[in-house]
Design an enzyme around this catalytic site. Structure first.
Site, PDB file in Angstrom:
ATOM      1  N   SER A  19      88.805  56.952  29.092  1.00 52.66           N
ATOM      2  CA  SER A  19      89.066  56.472  27.734  1.00 52.66           C
ATOM      3  C   SER A  19      87.833  56.205  26.891  1.00 52.66           C
ATOM      4  O   SER A  19      87.918  56.160  25.665  1.00 52.66           O
ATOM      5  CB  SER A  19      89.915  55.195  27.787  1.00 52.66           C
ATOM      6  OG  SER A  19      89.214  54.179  28.497  1.00 52.66           O
ATOM      7  N   LYS A  41      89.469  55.591  20.227  1.00 53.05           N
ATOM      8  CA  LYS A  41      89.912  54.662  19.190  1.00 53.05           C
ATOM      9  C   LYS A  41      89.907  55.244  17.782  1.00 53.05           C
ATOM     10  O   LYS A  41      90.665  54.790  16.908  1.00 53.05           O
ATOM     11  CB  LYS A  41      89.053  53.402  19.225  1.00 53.05           C
ATOM     12  CG  LYS A  41      89.330  52.479  20.401  1.00 53.05           C
ATOM     13  CD  LYS A  41      90.679  51.807  20.268  1.00 53.05           C
ATOM     14  CE  LYS A  41      90.862  50.707  21.306  1.00 53.05           C
ATOM     15  NZ  LYS A  41      92.121  49.969  21.114  1.00 53.05           N
TER      16      LYS A  41
END
Length: 410
Positions: free
Chosen positions: A304, A53
């Site tokens: 992720s 992110k």
């Protein structure tokens, strides 16, 4: 001369090297042997904030600094930490809105990453309330709102993952497997590689926002969602991200149950020493669904994120065992007579262990209800055990997969 999307993503990747190194692309021998393929893991769990992110946050912020010196976001997790990290890097003010219900660990890490540059405001019981407050504050303060996914600069920043894969592998992989939530990572990666490779997009079963959008031809709200896979549990995929994913075939989307993902989290932790959050495990677990498509191929799975709160480990283990058929819960109707419990215990096998037993004796009744949890080492043991219980004349109800009851008693 106007740059292509790939050129802009590469430029974003290069600019990031002043902030943090590329995350590793690592061949995984365990998975490669298991699936008969050349399996690589893109380890976004090893970024400074343990998720991808911060890439989108960095790229969106660098485009408007120094004209903009105040940034606002709403997030209950990885996006908040990425924004906080970048606010401190750029020495700009950030205001991060988080739901009141956010686990203290995530609030603490956001404050730690942001330091004196970031203020955390706990607002609202639900994310929609938090988001509304953040946007209202942002408009009044003249700040820049940082979307977690539905922003072209954020998508471009997340595409730096793809740019690193190409650089590190030295070629385009045959297939890329990656999770989908709001769509920033998947839209960026798809736009970077285009038709050069095959894709598998993985959604949690309790939040199928991409599949619903493909079927409807536009983003739709799939509320209520199951928030267990918090890094990918999004009720509505972004408008901009969907524009880049609208040509996706439903055959290229895999849905995995929340309990099933837990098995991968436990296996990767115990066997490989890799800590993955539920969303980070999606791509790895999806390999079992696409085995015919990967045999003999080079496959990159994007891990992720690894922001896993170890206080959740007992729940994760519990879910994994239930999915694997190694643990069951049932309510036993036990006669209120001397020796009834002894008779029931004799129906258990050598590998059947009682992990939970709650019995409320009511003298005015002929039968009492007992909540029992049983753990075993082979799924087939349960069929044999239940047969012995039936033969002994006991009545019971298996509640293992009853989600409503599980919320109260398991």
């Amino acid at each position: 001369m106007t740059q292509t999307f790939r050129e802009r993503a590469v430029a974003a990747k290069e600019a990031m090297r002043d902030v943090f190194p590329a995350t590793p692309l690592m061949r995984n021998d365990l998975l490669s042997a298991k699936y008969g393929a050349d399996i690589w893991l893109k380890r976004e769990d090893l970024s400074p904030v343990r998720s991808y992110k911060l890439r989108g946050a960095f790229n969106a912020m660098r485009k408007v600094i120094p004209q903009q010196e105040m940034f606002v976001c709403a997030s209950a997790g990885n996006h908040a930490q990425g924004v906080a990290f970048m606010c401190r890097h750029f020495a700009v003010r950030g205001v991060v809105f988080m739901p009141v219900t956010t686990p203290e660990q995530k609030v603490m890490k956001t404050r730690m990453f942001g330091g004196d540059f970031v203020e955390v405001r706990l607002v609202g019981d639900y994310f929609d309330q938090t988001l509304a407050q953040a946007q209202e504050f942002c408009a009044g303060a003249g700040a820049h709102f940082l979307s977690p996914f539905d922003d072209e600069d954020v998508i471009e920043g997340q595409a730096s993952v793809a740019a690193e894969i190409l650089e590190q592998l030295g070629r385009v992989p045959d297939r890329i497997v990656l999770p989908v939530g709001g769509g920033g990572l998947s839209a960026g990666t798809r736009s970077f590689f285009g038709s050069e490779t095959e894709f598998t997009f993985v959604e949690p079963a309790g939040a199928q926002s991409l599949a619903a959008a493909i079927e409807a031809g536009a983003p739709v709200d799939v509320s209520p969602i199951n928030s267990f896979v918090d890094g990918a549990a999004v009720a509505k995929i972004g408008e901009r991200t969907f524009d880049r994913l609208r040509q996706t075939s439903l055959d290229d989307i895999v849905h995995l149950s929340e309990d099933r993902i837990c098995g991968t989290i436990v296996e990767m932790l115990n066997v490989e020493g890799i800590v993955l959050e539920p969303a980070g495990a999606l791509a790895v677990e999806a390999l079992s669904e696409i085995r015919p498509l990967t045999a003999g191929k080079t496959v990159v799975c994007v891990a992720s994120g690894g922001n896993f709160d170890f206080e959740r480990l007992p729940e994760v283990k519990e879910r994994a065992q239930r999915y694997a058929g190694l643990k069951k819960y049932f309510i036993l109707r036990l006669p209120q007579r001397p020796g009834a419990l002894r008779d029931f215990l004799q129906t258990l096998g050598a590998h059947d262990n009682i992990t939970r037993f709650e019995y409320m004796k009511k003298s005015a009744r002929n039968f009492g209800s007992v909540l029992i949890g049983i753990e075993t080492d082979q799924p087939r043991n349960f069929a044999e055990m239940f047969q012995r219980i039936d033969d002994a004349g006991f009545t019971y109800t298996d509640i293992t997969n009853d989600e409503t009851l599980a919320q109260f008693v398991i």
